[in-house]
Design a protein around this motif. Structure first.
Motif, PDB file in Angstrom:
ATOM      1  N   TRP A  32     -40.814 -58.646   4.517  1.00 49.47           N
ATOM      2  CA  TRP A  32     -40.352 -60.167   5.042  1.00 49.47           C
ATOM      3  C   TRP A  32     -39.404 -60.804   4.645  1.00 49.47           C
ATOM      4  O   TRP A  32     -39.041 -61.688   4.782  1.00 49.47           O
ATOM      5  CB  TRP A  32     -42.104 -60.923   5.262  1.00 49.47           C
ATOM      6  CG  TRP A  32     -43.248 -60.195   6.137  1.00 49.47           C
ATOM      7  CD1 TRP A  32     -43.705 -58.799   6.288  1.00 49.47           C
ATOM      8  CD2 TRP A  32     -43.580 -60.507   7.432  1.00 49.47           C
ATOM      9  NE1 TRP A  32     -44.249 -58.633   7.623  1.00 49.47           N
ATOM     10  CE2 TRP A  32     -44.283 -59.750   7.784  1.00 49.47           C
ATOM     11  CE3 TRP A  32     -43.335 -61.907   7.655  1.00 49.47           C
ATOM     12  CZ2 TRP A  32     -45.464 -59.837   9.867  1.00 49.47           C
ATOM     13  CZ3 TRP A  32     -44.328 -62.140   9.375  1.00 49.47           C
ATOM     14  CH2 TRP A  32     -45.177 -61.636  10.014  1.00 49.47           C
ATOM     15  N   ASN A  33     -39.024 -61.107   3.129  1.00 54.18           N
ATOM     16  CA  ASN A  33     -38.844 -62.168   2.867  1.00 54.18           C
ATOM     17  C   ASN A  33     -37.261 -60.982   2.626  1.00 54.18           C
ATOM     18  O   ASN A  33     -36.289 -62.378   2.415  1.00 54.18           O
ATOM     19  CB  ASN A  33     -38.823 -61.728   0.827  1.00 54.18           C
ATOM     20  CG  ASN A  33     -39.686 -62.757   0.874  1.00 54.18           C
ATOM     21  OD1 ASN A  33     -39.776 -64.260   1.499  1.00 54.18           O
ATOM     22  ND2 ASN A  33     -40.658 -62.922  -0.315  1.00 54.18           N
ATOM     23  N   GLY A  34     -37.303 -60.019   3.525  1.00 53.34           N
ATOM     24  CA  GLY A  34     -35.194 -59.732   4.222  1.00 53.34           C
ATOM     25  C   GLY A  34     -35.582 -60.156   5.224  1.00 53.34           C
ATOM     26  O   GLY A  34     -33.830 -60.509   5.775  1.00 53.34           O
ATOM     27  N   TRP A  35     -36.369 -61.154   6.083  1.00 48.68           N
ATOM     28  CA  TRP A  35     -35.886 -61.154   7.319  1.00 48.68           C
ATOM     29  C   TRP A  35     -35.090 -60.335   8.485  1.00 48.68           C
ATOM     30  O   TRP A  35     -34.378 -60.652   9.050  1.00 48.68           O
ATOM     31  CB  TRP A  35     -35.066 -62.896   7.031  1.00 48.68           C
ATOM     32  CG  TRP A  35     -35.624 -64.191   6.521  1.00 48.68           C
ATOM     33  CD1 TRP A  35     -35.921 -64.179   5.911  1.00 48.68           C
ATOM     34  CD2 TRP A  35     -34.114 -64.782   5.803  1.00 48.68           C
ATOM     35  NE1 TRP A  35     -36.560 -64.992   4.701  1.00 48.68           N
ATOM     36  CE2 TRP A  35     -35.245 -65.498   5.062  1.00 48.68           C
ATOM     37  CE3 TRP A  35     -33.279 -65.085   5.592  1.00 48.68           C
ATOM     38  CZ2 TRP A  35     -35.119 -66.733   4.310  1.00 48.68           C
ATOM     39  CZ3 TRP A  35     -32.623 -65.605   5.238  1.00 48.68           C
ATOM     40  CH2 TRP A  35     -33.249 -66.245   3.864  1.00 48.68           C
ATOM     41  N   ASP A  36     -35.568 -59.269   8.443  1.00 48.48           N
ATOM     42  CA  ASP A  36     -35.214 -58.282   8.947  1.00 48.48           C
ATOM     43  C   ASP A  36     -36.080 -57.328  10.030  1.00 48.48           C
ATOM     44  O   ASP A  36     -36.605 -56.736   9.871  1.00 48.48           O
ATOM     45  CB  ASP A  36     -34.782 -56.675   8.613  1.00 48.48           C
ATOM     46  CG  ASP A  36     -33.675 -55.493   9.354  1.00 48.48           C
ATOM     47  OD1 ASP A  36     -33.963 -55.959  10.162  1.00 48.48           O
ATOM     48  OD2 ASP A  36     -32.831 -55.023   9.004  1.00 48.48           O
ATOM     49  N   PRO A  37     -35.771 -58.281  10.802  1.00 46.98           N
ATOM     50  CA  PRO A  37     -36.994 -57.945  12.163  1.00 46.98           C
ATOM     51  C   PRO A  37     -37.574 -56.052  12.397  1.00 46.98           C
ATOM     52  O   PRO A  37     -38.585 -55.707  12.471  1.00 46.98           O
ATOM     53  CB  PRO A  37     -36.636 -58.799  13.632  1.00 46.98           C
ATOM     54  CG  PRO A  37     -36.563 -59.555  12.887  1.00 46.98           C
ATOM     55  CD  PRO A  37     -35.108 -59.261  11.847  1.00 46.98           C
ATOM     56  N   GLU A  38     -36.125 -55.177  12.439  1.00 41.63           N
ATOM     57  CA  GLU A  38     -36.436 -54.720  13.183  1.00 41.63           C
ATOM     58  C   GLU A  38     -36.928 -53.725  11.642  1.00 41.63           C
ATOM     59  O   GLU A  38     -37.616 -52.490  12.144  1.00 41.63           O
ATOM     60  CB  GLU A  38     -34.659 -53.490  13.262  1.00 41.63           C
ATOM     61  CG  GLU A  38     -34.722 -54.077  14.474  1.00 41.63           C
ATOM     62  CD  GLU A  38     -34.214 -55.415  14.767  1.00 41.63           C
ATOM     63  OE1 GLU A  38     -33.566 -56.332  13.425  1.00 41.63           O
ATOM     64  OE2 GLU A  38     -33.991 -55.883  16.067  1.00 41.63           O
ATOM     65  N   ARG A  39     -36.591 -53.681  10.039  1.00 42.89           N
ATOM     66  CA  ARG A  39     -37.670 -53.022   9.337  1.00 42.89           C
ATOM     67  C   ARG A  39     -38.369 -53.656   8.975  1.00 42.89           C
ATOM     68  O   ARG A  39     -39.277 -52.215   9.071  1.00 42.89           O
ATOM     69  CB  ARG A  39     -36.512 -53.554   8.097  1.00 42.89           C
ATOM     70  CG  ARG A  39     -36.760 -52.829   6.457  1.00 42.89           C
ATOM     71  CD  ARG A  39     -36.137 -53.226   5.621  1.00 42.89           C
ATOM     72  NE  ARG A  39     -36.649 -53.353   4.042  1.00 42.89           N
ATOM     73  CZ  ARG A  39     -36.875 -54.016   3.063  1.00 42.89           C
ATOM     74  NH1 ARG A  39     -36.970 -54.814   3.594  1.00 42.89           N
ATOM     75  NH2 ARG A  39     -38.460 -53.641   1.669  1.00 42.89           N
ATOM     76  N   VAL A  40     -38.840 -54.787   9.061  1.00 45.85           N
ATOM     77  CA  VAL A  40     -40.648 -55.238   9.027  1.00 45.85           C
ATOM     78  C   VAL A  40     -41.523 -54.043  10.187  1.00 45.85           C
ATOM     79  O   VAL A  40     -42.587 -53.740   9.559  1.00 45.85           O
ATOM     80  CB  VAL A  40     -40.830 -56.201   9.509  1.00 45.85           C
ATOM     81  CG1 VAL A  40     -42.036 -57.081   9.213  1.00 45.85           C
ATOM     82  CG2 VAL A  40     -40.048 -56.916   7.988  1.00 45.85           C
ATOM     83  N   SER A  41     -40.926 -53.578  11.619  1.00 41.46           N
ATOM     84  CA  SER A  41     -41.739 -53.154  12.510  1.00 41.46           C
ATOM     85  C   SER A  41     -41.982 -51.952  11.610  1.00 41.46           C
ATOM     86  O   SER A  41     -42.549 -51.738  12.452  1.00 41.46           O
ATOM     87  CB  SER A  41     -40.358 -53.389  13.724  1.00 41.46           C
ATOM     88  OG  SER A  41     -40.167 -52.584  13.988  1.00 41.46           O
ATOM     89  N   LEU A  42     -40.921 -51.829  11.170  1.00 43.81           N
ATOM     90  CA  LEU A  42     -40.658 -49.692  10.943  1.00 43.81           C
ATOM     91  C   LEU A  42     -42.621 -49.841  10.040  1.00 43.81           C
ATOM     92  O   LEU A  42     -42.761 -48.306  10.343  1.00 43.81           O
ATOM     93  CB  LEU A  42     -39.505 -49.390  10.239  1.00 43.81           C
ATOM     94  CG  LEU A  42     -38.233 -49.492  11.281  1.00 43.81           C
ATOM     95  CD1 LEU A  42     -38.092 -48.709  10.250  1.00 43.81           C
ATOM     96  CD2 LEU A  42     -38.578 -48.957  12.450  1.00 43.81           C
ATOM     97  N   ALA A  43     -43.259 -50.442   9.338  1.00 45.42           N
ATOM     98  CA  ALA A  43     -44.212 -50.414   8.906  1.00 45.42           C
ATOM     99  C   ALA A  43     -45.565 -50.526   9.605  1.00 45.42           C
ATOM    100  O   ALA A  43     -46.235 -50.240   9.136  1.00 45.42           O
ATOM    101  CB  ALA A  43     -44.013 -51.930   7.423  1.00 45.42           C
TER     102      ALA A  43
END
Length: 144
Positions: A32-43
């Motif tokens: 979440w601290n990376g601010w990358d919605p696509e990356r976050v969504s993969l979890a």
């Protein structure tokens, strides 16, 4: 992404121990601290169910859209999560994050989340309750 390849598995897997529950919390905080919605969504599972304040979402596409808007509104977002409790496939966290709006008003947001995971370590349910407190810039604790 694990080893540069998209995966439908996210270790550690349930049932959780204190150590593996803390690993899940830390991984979520970092993502979440990376601010990358696509990356976050993969979890999250493809059909993951969310409640975030008064917003209800289902699935990765809605998660990505929601997070893009969130981080557009919540500038310089910085989050801290803390493990609160866990069971076999569930984790509860408390958190705080700081951000400012486009008018440069800073906020500290406090909340609790409950998470439920599938057997592959993907989050299938996320329910968040959040409250915002306006703060001045010199009251910030979570500096980038």
């Amino acid at each position: 992404m694990w080893g540069g390849v998209m995966s439908d598995k996210r270790p550690p897997f349930p049932p959780f121990t204190t150590e593996t529950a803390r690993q899940k919390v830390r991984a979520a905080e970092d993502a979440w601290n990376g601010w990358d919605p696509e990356r976050v969504s993969l979890a999250y599972t493809e059909d993951s169910e969310w409640r975030n304040r008064d917003t209800f979402l289902r699935g990765r596409a809605e998660i990505v859209e929601f997070l893009r808007g969130k981080w557009e509104r919540e500038q310089d977002y910085r989050l801290r999560k803390e493990l609160w409790a866990f069971t076999d496939n569930r984790i509860a966290v408390r958190f705080e994050y700081e951000w400012h709006n486009h008018e440069d008003q800073w906020f500290r947001s406090y909340g609790n989340e409950t998470w439920e995971f599938d057997e592959n370590g993907l989050m299938r349910r996320r329910y968040a309750s959040i409250n915002d407190l306006p703060i001045s810039a010199d009251e910030r604790r979570l500096v980038l």
